[in-house]
Design an enzyme around this catalytic site. Structure first.
Site, mmCIF file in Angstrom:
data_model
loop_
_atom_site.group_PDB
_atom_site.id
_atom_site.type_symbol
_atom_site.label_atom_id
_atom_site.label_comp_id
_atom_site.label_asym_id
_atom_site.label_seq_id
_atom_site.Cartn_x
_atom_site.Cartn_y
_atom_site.Cartn_z
ATOM 1 N N MET A 35 47.520 37.630 48.219
ATOM 2 C CA MET A 35 48.165 38.128 49.432
ATOM 3 C C MET A 35 47.632 37.379 50.655
ATOM 4 O O MET A 35 47.749 37.848 51.787
ATOM 5 C CB MET A 35 47.948 39.632 49.590
ATOM 6 C CG MET A 35 48.656 40.457 48.530
ATOM 7 S SD MET A 35 49.090 42.128 49.069
ATOM 8 C CE MET A 35 47.485 42.782 49.506
ATOM 9 N N GLY A 36 47.041 36.213 50.418
ATOM 10 C CA GLY A 36 46.526 35.427 51.530
ATOM 11 C C GLY A 36 45.162 35.914 51.982
ATOM 12 O O GLY A 36 44.454 36.614 51.259
ATOM 13 N N GLY A 41 36.363 34.208 46.656
ATOM 14 C CA GLY A 41 36.837 34.786 45.408
ATOM 15 C C GLY A 41 38.159 34.170 44.968
ATOM 16 O O GLY A 41 38.339 33.815 43.796
ATOM 17 N N HIS A 42 39.097 34.043 45.899
ATOM 18 C CA HIS A 42 40.375 33.398 45.585
ATOM 19 C C HIS A 42 40.167 31.931 45.203
ATOM 20 O O HIS A 42 40.794 31.431 44.260
ATOM 21 C CB HIS A 42 41.317 33.443 46.798
ATOM 22 C CG HIS A 42 41.706 34.811 47.236
ATOM 23 N ND1 HIS A 42 41.287 35.354 48.426
ATOM 24 C CD2 HIS A 42 42.480 35.769 46.650
ATOM 25 C CE1 HIS A 42 41.796 36.563 48.570
ATOM 26 N NE2 HIS A 42 42.513 36.841 47.496
ATOM 27 N N LYS A 173 36.792 42.046 40.322
ATOM 28 C CA LYS A 173 36.587 43.074 41.341
ATOM 29 C C LYS A 173 37.677 44.134 41.275
ATOM 30 O O LYS A 173 37.408 45.327 41.417
ATOM 31 C CB LYS A 173 36.556 42.453 42.740
ATOM 32 C CG LYS A 173 36.363 43.481 43.858
ATOM 33 C CD LYS A 173 36.394 42.847 45.234
ATOM 34 C CE LYS A 173 37.778 42.450 45.658
ATOM 35 N NZ LYS A 173 38.636 43.644 45.976
ATOM 36 N N GLN A 177 43.267 46.863 38.137
ATOM 37 C CA GLN A 177 44.451 46.008 38.234
ATOM 38 C C GLN A 177 44.563 45.094 37.015
ATOM 39 O O GLN A 177 45.657 44.872 36.494
ATOM 40 C CB GLN A 177 44.361 45.171 39.514
ATOM 41 C CG GLN A 177 45.467 44.155 39.666
ATOM 42 C CD GLN A 177 45.394 43.448 41.007
ATOM 43 O OE1 GLN A 177 45.914 43.952 41.997
ATOM 44 N NE2 GLN A 177 44.738 42.305 41.053
ATOM 45 N N MET A 208 33.325 40.027 47.527
ATOM 46 C CA MET A 208 34.233 39.388 48.468
ATOM 47 C C MET A 208 35.599 40.053 48.424
ATOM 48 O O MET A 208 36.139 40.329 47.363
ATOM 49 C CB MET A 208 34.343 37.902 48.168
ATOM 50 C CG MET A 208 33.095 37.146 48.539
ATOM 51 S SD MET A 208 33.377 35.388 48.709
ATOM 52 C CE MET A 208 31.797 34.887 49.399
ATOM 53 N N SER A 209 36.143 40.308 49.600
ATOM 54 C CA SER A 209 37.437 40.970 49.739
ATOM 55 C C SER A 209 38.077 40.493 51.030
ATOM 56 O O SER A 209 37.380 40.203 52.015
ATOM 57 C CB SER A 209 37.247 42.493 49.790
ATOM 58 O OG SER A 209 38.434 43.144 50.223
#
Length: 353
Positions: A35-36, A41-42, A173, A177, A208-209
């Site tokens: 989601m940008g 993490g991404h 994390k 999901q 990380m979030s």
């Protein structure tokens, strides 16, 4: 020869044309849905994907149907140009490394494209075409956020159908999901393999979030209480505690102690937080446990809320929005199975009898 730059696509038809070319060329394609507001993490997910695939598609789309009516959709961080710049950097690195693939496409669809008929809704009884995965989607996070996993499963089904990836990548994390997505892939016979990559943490241990950008210096420091509480329960498990009561007591030993400490501080120094839920679940299906089987282990997960700062000080480093909004964060730890030989040791005998 691999491309040096990615295709930036917001049109589904164009993406399918590119995907058809890859299919005819026999290329293996990985997919990282986001989601940008990309963080390390991404980036770790993308790096894993380029190691294991010829081409990688990254999507950036803030999906409205996974936000509840009173949740933070309108204020969710939107950093598209910064996100694209991070992906350009990865492309540059991959172009000069023959051992990895390449990010070849960044897909940024519009909501009109993703939901072509009825306007997307966050109402529990709202109309639309949705994917529901029960009972998994109604447990834990689903109990606190009743439309969340309906929205996640729906948008992932749409994206998987559009991209047709060989492999998809998610972070540990968001543990529940990953269970929902794996169940959906299995139940609907989707031709893709789900990969789960370990949680990436900041130097202080905070997971990380994208929502961490809302945390200023004060709240960011206190927010480590959740992982410290999970780690205390993990240590109790390693020392032979198997009962739910004992493991959650270990969690609360740290969590409640920090709550009391913060509440005792003056408003100018404290950061108040609240527990949303804590779960001790079977890793085979996320059902709640009264006692852990050591040879199976468990997943300890939960959510908590960092409340707005009450008395901001001059010169204090604040997060996006000035630390004036509640920030809900999630995290988890896997209580790893204990070997049969260790199960027989005296450490575990009292809880097994």
């Amino acid at each position: 020869m691999k491309p040096r730059v990615f295709n930036h696509v917001n049109n589904i038809s164009r993406l399918r044309e590119l995907r058809k070319e890859e299919w005819h060329a026999g290329l293996r394609v990985g997919f990282v849905p986001t989601m940008g507001a990309l963080h390390e993490g991404h980036i770790t997910l993308i790096r894993q994907a380029v190691k294991e695939n010829n081409n990688v598609v990254v999507s950036i789309y803030i999906n409205p149907t996974q936000f509840g009516v009173n949740e933070d959709l309108s204020s969710y961080p939107k950093t598209l140009e910064a996100d694209l710049q991070q992906i350009r950097k990865i492309c540059s690195e991959c172009w000069s490394d023959s051992s990895v693939g390449q990010v070849t496409t960044v897909f940024t669809p519009t909501t009109d494209a993703m939901y072509p008929n009825l306007k997307p809704t966050s109402e529990i009884e709202g109309h639309g075409s949705f994917v529901t995965i029960t009972p998994l989607a109604s447990m834990l996070e689903g109990a606190s956020r009743p439309v969340f996993f309906r929205g996640v499963a729906t948008v992932c089904m749409k994206l998987f159908n559009i991209v047709q990836p060989d492999n998809v990548y998610f972070g540990q994390k968001d543990v529940q999901q990953t269970y929902v997505i794996r169940r959906m892939v299995e139940d609907f016979h989707l031709n893709t393999r789900v990969h789960v990559v370990p949680t990436v943490r900041e130097s202080n241990g905070l997971a990380m979030s994208s929502r961490n950008v809302y945390l200023g210096e004060r709240r960011r420091a206190v927010a480590t209480v959740f992982i410290r509480s999970l780690q205390e329960a993990e240590q109790a498990f390693k020392h032979g505690k198997l009962r739910r009561l004992d493991l959650l007591d270990a969690f609360n030993k740290v969590f409640v102690s920090e709550q009391e400490k913060q509440r005792a501080l003056p408003k100018s120094r404290r950061a108040i937080f609240e527990l949303d839920y804590i779960s001790l679940a079977d890793p085979r299906g996320l059902t709640e446990l009264d006692q852990v089987r050591p040879e199976v282990g468990a997943i300890l997960s939960g959510a908590f809320k960092m409340m707005p700062i009450e008395d901001q000080q001059d010169g204090e480093k604040t997060g996006l929005g000035g630390d004036k909004t509640t920030v809900r964060l999630i995290d988890n730890l896997r209580l790893k199975p204990i070997s049969p030989s260790d199960v027989q040791s005296s450490n575990f005998s009292s809880d097994l009898d």
